[in-house]
Scaffold this motif. Structure first.
Motif, mmCIF file in Angstrom:
data_model
loop_
_atom_site.group_PDB
_atom_site.id
_atom_site.type_symbol
_atom_site.label_atom_id
_atom_site.label_comp_id
_atom_site.label_asym_id
_atom_site.label_seq_id
_atom_site.Cartn_x
_atom_site.Cartn_y
_atom_site.Cartn_z
ATOM 1 N N ILE A 1 0.842 -1.204 0.000
ATOM 2 C CA ILE A 1 0.000 0.000 0.000
ATOM 3 C C ILE A 1 0.873 1.248 0.000
ATOM 4 O O ILE A 1 0.626 2.189 -0.761
ATOM 5 C CB ILE A 1 -0.955 0.001 1.207
ATOM 6 C CG1 ILE A 1 -2.035 -1.058 1.012
ATOM 7 C CG2 ILE A 1 -1.576 1.378 1.424
ATOM 8 C CD1 ILE A 1 -2.872 -1.318 2.259
ATOM 9 N N ASP A 2 1.909 1.272 0.835
ATOM 10 C CA ASP A 2 2.808 2.430 0.888
ATOM 11 C C ASP A 2 3.503 2.654 -0.453
ATOM 12 O O ASP A 2 3.614 3.792 -0.920
ATOM 13 C CB ASP A 2 3.856 2.244 1.994
ATOM 14 C CG ASP A 2 3.262 2.318 3.391
ATOM 15 O OD1 ASP A 2 2.122 2.818 3.541
ATOM 16 O OD2 ASP A 2 3.940 1.859 4.337
ATOM 17 N N ALA A 3 3.953 1.575 -1.058
ATOM 18 C CA ALA A 3 4.624 1.692 -2.358
ATOM 19 C C ALA A 3 3.656 2.190 -3.421
ATOM 20 O O ALA A 3 4.002 3.066 -4.232
ATOM 21 C CB ALA A 3 5.223 0.348 -2.771
ATOM 22 N N ALA A 4 2.436 1.683 -3.414
ATOM 23 C CA ALA A 4 1.447 2.109 -4.397
ATOM 24 C C ALA A 4 1.059 3.569 -4.179
ATOM 25 O O ALA A 4 0.892 4.322 -5.142
ATOM 26 C CB ALA A 4 0.205 1.209 -4.323
ATOM 27 N N SER A 5 0.938 3.981 -2.921
ATOM 28 C CA SER A 5 0.612 5.376 -2.616
ATOM 29 C C SER A 5 1.726 6.315 -3.059
ATOM 30 O O SER A 5 1.460 7.382 -3.603
ATOM 31 C CB SER A 5 0.359 5.549 -1.119
ATOM 32 O OG SER A 5 -0.782 4.830 -0.727
ATOM 33 N N SER A 6 2.961 5.907 -2.813
ATOM 34 C CA SER A 6 4.103 6.716 -3.235
ATOM 35 C C SER A 6 4.142 6.837 -4.750
ATOM 36 O O SER A 6 4.400 7.908 -5.295
ATOM 37 C CB SER A 6 5.415 6.109 -2.739
ATOM 38 O OG SER A 6 5.478 6.154 -1.344
ATOM 39 N N HIS A 7 3.892 5.730 -5.420
ATOM 40 C CA HIS A 7 3.883 5.726 -6.880
ATOM 41 C C HIS A 7 2.777 6.642 -7.406
ATOM 42 O O HIS A 7 2.998 7.421 -8.334
ATOM 43 C CB HIS A 7 3.669 4.291 -7.383
ATOM 44 C CG HIS A 7 3.687 4.166 -8.868
ATOM 45 N ND1 HIS A 7 4.851 4.210 -9.598
ATOM 46 C CD2 HIS A 7 2.677 4.014 -9.756
ATOM 47 C CE1 HIS A 7 4.555 4.092 -10.886
ATOM 48 N NE2 HIS A 7 3.238 3.975 -11.009
ATOM 49 N N MET A 8 1.609 6.572 -6.790
ATOM 50 C CA MET A 8 0.494 7.406 -7.221
ATOM 51 C C MET A 8 0.788 8.884 -6.962
ATOM 52 O O MET A 8 0.509 9.735 -7.809
ATOM 53 C CB MET A 8 -0.795 7.008 -6.504
ATOM 54 C CG MET A 8 -2.020 7.777 -6.988
ATOM 55 S SD MET A 8 -3.532 7.265 -6.186
ATOM 56 C CE MET A 8 -3.743 5.658 -6.931
ATOM 57 N N SER A 9 1.390 9.192 -5.829
ATOM 58 C CA SER A 9 1.742 10.575 -5.515
ATOM 59 C C SER A 9 2.765 11.118 -6.509
ATOM 60 O O SER A 9 2.672 12.269 -6.950
ATOM 61 C CB SER A 9 2.304 10.672 -4.098
ATOM 62 O OG SER A 9 1.313 10.360 -3.155
ATOM 63 N N ALA A 10 3.735 10.293 -6.865
ATOM 64 C CA ALA A 10 4.741 10.715 -7.844
ATOM 65 C C ALA A 10 4.101 10.951 -9.203
ATOM 66 O O ALA A 10 4.419 11.938 -9.887
ATOM 67 C CB ALA A 10 5.846 9.664 -7.947
ATOM 68 N N ALA A 11 3.185 10.076 -9.589
ATOM 69 C CA ALA A 11 2.501 10.263 -10.893
ATOM 70 C C ALA A 11 1.624 11.490 -10.854
ATOM 71 O O ALA A 11 1.596 12.262 -11.834
ATOM 72 C CB ALA A 11 1.661 9.020 -11.198
ATOM 73 N N ASP A 12 0.921 11.726 -9.771
ATOM 74 C CA ASP A 12 0.091 12.915 -9.646
ATOM 75 C C ASP A 12 0.929 14.191 -9.745
ATOM 76 O O ASP A 12 0.549 15.149 -10.396
ATOM 77 C CB ASP A 12 -0.696 12.920 -8.334
ATOM 78 C CG ASP A 12 -1.833 11.921 -8.312
ATOM 79 O OD1 ASP A 12 -2.219 11.433 -9.406
ATOM 80 O OD2 ASP A 12 -2.331 11.622 -7.208
#
Length: 66
Positions: free
Chosen positions: A49-60
């Motif tokens: 979840i943390d990795a996916a959230s970080s990835h999503m934040s970077a893409a955003d």
């Protein structure tokens, strides 16, 4: 999104089977081992979840307009 949307749809998947398993035949040591395994799985899920959230934040941030 409803929390139930993330639950498995079939009763034959491993999570459904785990939730229905009778705990009465298990010894205290077996229950403790089960708890340790489940805690390890929770930690693995939280890491994902943390990795996916970080990835999503970077893409955003990359595609943010403005």
């Amino acid at each position: 999104m409803d929390m139930d949307d993330n639950l498995p749809l079939r009763g034959t998947d491993p999570l459904s089977q785990l939730l229905r398993q009778d705990l009465d035949p298990l010894s205290i040591d077996e229950l403790k081992e089960r708890i340790l395994a489940l805690k390890a799985e929770i930690a693995r899920c939280e890491t994902k979840i943390d990795a996916a959230s970080s990835h999503m934040s970077a893409a955003d941030a990359l595609f943010k307009k403005g």
